[in-house]
Motif scaffolding. Sequence first.
Motif, short mmCIF file in Angstrom:
data_model
loop_
_atom_site.label_atom_id
_atom_site.label_comp_id
_atom_site.label_asym_id
_atom_site.label_seq_id
_atom_site.Cartn_x
_atom_site.Cartn_y
_atom_site.Cartn_z
N SER A 150 0.86 -1.26 -0.08
CA SER A 150 0.05 0.09 0.00
C SER A 150 0.89 1.17 -0.27
O SER A 150 2.15 1.23 0.32
N ASN A 151 0.34 2.44 -0.24
CA ASN A 151 1.01 3.57 -0.34
C ASN A 151 1.56 3.94 1.10
O ASN A 151 2.77 4.22 1.35
N ASN B 256 0.68 3.68 -11.54
CA ASN B 256 -0.59 4.55 -11.07
C ASN B 256 -0.98 4.03 -9.70
O ASN B 256 -1.77 4.98 -9.26
N GLU B 257 -0.37 3.16 -9.20
CA GLU B 257 -0.82 2.53 -7.92
C GLU B 257 -0.31 3.59 -6.80
O GLU B 257 -0.92 3.72 -5.63
N CYS C 85 0.14 7.27 -4.98
CA CYS C 85 -0.78 8.43 -4.66
C CYS C 85 0.27 9.75 -5.35
O CYS C 85 1.27 9.33 -5.89
N ASP C 86 -0.52 10.69 -5.49
CA ASP C 86 -0.01 11.91 -6.09
C ASP C 86 1.56 12.20 -5.53
O ASP C 86 2.35 12.63 -6.17
N GLN C 87 1.44 12.42 -4.30
CA GLN C 87 2.76 12.57 -3.28
C GLN C 87 3.76 11.61 -3.80
O GLN C 87 4.92 11.93 -3.98
N LYS D 291 4.15 9.86 -6.65
CA LYS D 291 4.47 9.90 -7.84
C LYS D 291 5.45 11.32 -7.90
O LYS D 291 6.45 11.20 -8.84
N TYR E 121 5.53 13.09 1.02
CA TYR E 121 5.40 11.85 0.99
C TYR E 121 5.93 11.00 2.03
O TYR E 121 5.13 10.19 2.47
#
Length: 349
Positions: free
Chosen positions: A98-99, A219-220, A222-224, A226, A251
């Motif tokens: 998970s993130n 894509n898995e 989150c924006d932070q 990435k 992040y």
Amino acid sequence: MEWTRGHVLGRGSSATVFAATSTSGDVFAVKSAHFAHSENLKKEQKFLSILKSPYVVSYKGCDITREGNNIIYNIFMDYMSGGSIMDSISVRNGGALSNLEIANYTRQIVKGLEYIHSCGVVHCDIKGTNILVEEKGVKIGDLGCAKWANQASQIHGTPMFMAPEVAQGQEQGFPADIWALGCTMIEMATGDLPWSNVDDPVSLLYKIAFCNEIPNIPNELCDQGKDFLSKCFVRDPRQRWTAKQLLNHPYIHQQFDDNNSNQTIYKKPINTSTSSPTSVLDQDVWNYIDQEEVPNSSSTLLCIERSSSSSLKIKQRIKQLASSKKSIMSKLECEKEESEKWVTIRMNE
């Protein structure tokens, strides 16, 4: 002191890691290689003996043993009962983290890198199989490819995790570890290797070295996450973020408790062994390249046809480097690793 060698925990290109116990009942890991082929292991011992960090595998000593007709060099380290990050991922049905788990692990890896770099050491082979898991989190392991930052040496590492400047044979400094960190995050997010869409090792190294591309950002994330990866995958090493800068990225700038495993994907001990091939790139592999003649194209690069004999030699060399190497410890390893057979080793006085 006497100790007992147990089952295989992992295999590298030049050594094998075993579980072990002392007569007092302490459990630890022993990394072993035939003495005649122990140069990298001796180098790792020197680095581990001076690095003291909760984010780097702890060093417990070294020894030389005679086992049958073989003289074996051994170093003793923490027993990381969760195996590597890739071991932990492999036992999951979904195959990825998970993130929150990725952020927690990444934070600990970055803290380890920031410490290693502050000591003037470049790891040179950061990847999922070299990040080891325990109940409290993860630690950086396997310093067999490490070097001093100011030391001129051959290029080491795993081709799929190499930064552009390393693939070009130019330099292998602190920024190269940060690029490899990004590749390791891809492993954690996808359960797959970076550049998984490129199979041929020759094409892969040219793609990394000379195309203006980076590995696909999952894509898995989150924006932070990435955005964090984008700081790792700056192709110009001078502009790539440092470990110290990354520690302030939002992040991973969360209130993690390093003594709490609630956010850790700790699993029961892994009994299966893993293979972690590492290679050395000869500097002269790349010396023949005139970079101005390399086409600026995103297509697969196989542009080494200017000299058929040279091309064949280079292709063969790179393929040898990118392929798994048979462990030099094959004579040491038990053919029935599943049997949990333990062997008592008599140490030197």
